[in-house]
Design an enzyme around this catalytic site. Structure first.
Site, mmCIF file in Angstrom:
data_model
loop_
_atom_site.group_PDB
_atom_site.id
_atom_site.type_symbol
_atom_site.label_atom_id
_atom_site.label_comp_id
_atom_site.label_asym_id
_atom_site.label_seq_id
_atom_site.Cartn_x
_atom_site.Cartn_y
_atom_site.Cartn_z
ATOM 1 N N ALA A 66 36.187 -47.842 -22.028
ATOM 2 C CA ALA A 66 34.728 -47.740 -21.904
ATOM 3 C C ALA A 66 34.328 -46.312 -22.259
ATOM 4 C CB ALA A 66 34.317 -48.069 -20.482
ATOM 5 N N GLY A 110 39.254 -50.156 -20.741
ATOM 6 C CA GLY A 110 38.456 -51.302 -21.190
ATOM 7 C C GLY A 110 38.928 -51.848 -22.526
ATOM 8 N N GLU A 113 41.676 -54.125 -21.635
ATOM 9 C CA GLU A 113 41.045 -55.289 -20.982
ATOM 10 C C GLU A 113 40.434 -56.228 -22.024
ATOM 11 O OE1 GLU A 113 38.782 -52.774 -18.274
ATOM 12 O OE2 GLU A 113 39.797 -53.734 -16.595
ATOM 13 N N GLU A 133 42.444 -45.542 -15.829
ATOM 14 C CA GLU A 133 41.226 -45.304 -15.044
ATOM 15 C C GLU A 133 41.439 -44.372 -13.856
ATOM 16 O OE1 GLU A 133 42.176 -48.217 -16.301
ATOM 17 O OE2 GLU A 133 40.439 -49.263 -17.134
#
Ligand code: DAK
Length: 259
Positions: A66, A110, A113, A133
């Site tokens: 992200a 992300g 993911e 993260e």
């Protein structure tokens, strides 16, 4: 023809290739990219002439996660209210046709993911995968604690997520997180070859098989077997089932129509 700013979409029927493209930010996933991916996948899912999708990035990076610059601006209330990335995981996960992630460089946070929402993962040999993260004070929020654990088991998932360390493509393959590791520069070609092979099969059968397998991740065994049974009988009424069986008996190649 939709103009995208953070992705590109190339359709060479029956395969569509969706490419993440924010090179200055290592393809970090921001709200704009998430929105564009949802719009593109909506349209590809509705297009019957597209039978398989390849999701990729560049040789240098699939996706570094992200967008931290965008996220850093948000308060706790804002991020939970906006939930700005949520539609993208759902969209990829619920895509009805097979979607193959073709990775090179980094697939982090992300980005990993996103790859784990796909059905098959092909990676260049130098690819680094991880959930970093904890290095920035958060945890995976796009399904990573759940999908990574289902893919590699509790202990490896704990190690990856709690240390934030990166895994090589070979290690990821050994743990069942990656299907194929290929020499650098061949990941997209290999993923496209696989997509073409899948696209040559009976489309409704492929779709139902995907639905049944994906269903196994969300259901208990008896319920999953019930889903498989229902899909099997539904499919038996298809023209492609008749064509596939007739072609086999007549010793010829089947001509599937997707009906
Ligand atoms: N976001 C924004 N910019 C990024 C970025 C990222 N994730 N990763 C890299 N960049 C930018 C860098 O800031 C740099 O920009 P400039 O300084 O040139 O302006 C440029 O890309 C090049 O990066 P580096 O200079 O760092 O390149 P290196 O080759 O040295 O290093 C690296 C590559 C991938 C190892 C490094 O960039 C890195 O560690 N990046 C961060 C990886 C990371 O921590 N990823 C996880 C992010 S957190 C949510 C659900 C899920 C999530 C969030 C919310 N909700 C439910 C709301 C997911 C969270 C995450 O993914």
């Amino acid at each position: 023809m939709v103009e995208y700013q953070t992705i590109s979409v190339v359709v060479e029927k029956p395969i569509a290739t969706v490419k993440l493209s924010r090179p200055d930010a290592l393809n970090a996933l921001n709200a704009k990219m998430a929105h564009e991916l949802v719009v593109a996948l909506d349209s590809l899912d509705a297009d019957d002439s597209v039978r398989c999708v390849v999701l990729t990035g560049s040789d240098k990076v699939f996706c570094a996660g992200a967008d931290v610059k965008e996220m850093a601006q948000l308060s706790a209330a804002e991020i939970s209210m906006a939930d700005h990335l949520r539609p993208v995981w759902e969209r990829v996960w619920r895509f009805r046709k097979p979607i193959i992630a073709a990775l090179s460089g980094y697939a982090l946070g992300g980005g990993l993911e996103l790859a784990m929402c796909c059905d098959i993962i092909v990676a260049s040999e130098g690819t680094k995968l991880g959930q970093p993260e904890v290095n920035i004070g958060i945890i995976p929020g796009g399904g990573g604690t759940q999908r990574l654990t289902r893919a590699v088991g509790k202990y490896k998932a704990m190690e990856m997520i709690l240390t934030g360390g990166m895994m090589s493509a070979d290690e990821a393959k050994a743990h069942g997180l990656v299907n194929r590791v290929v020499p650098t520069g061949r990941y997209l070609e290999e993923a496209t070859k696989l997509a073409s092979e899948i696209a040559s099969k009976a489309p409704l059968a492929v779709r139902s098989a995907k639905q049944a397998i994906a269903g196994s991740q969300e259901r208990g065994l008896s319920e999953g077997i019930e889903l498989e049974r229902r899909l099997f009988y539904e499919l038996f009424g298809s023209e492609d089932r008749k064509e596939g069986m007739s072609a086999f008996l007549e010793k010829r190649k089947p001509n599937f129509s997707g009906r």
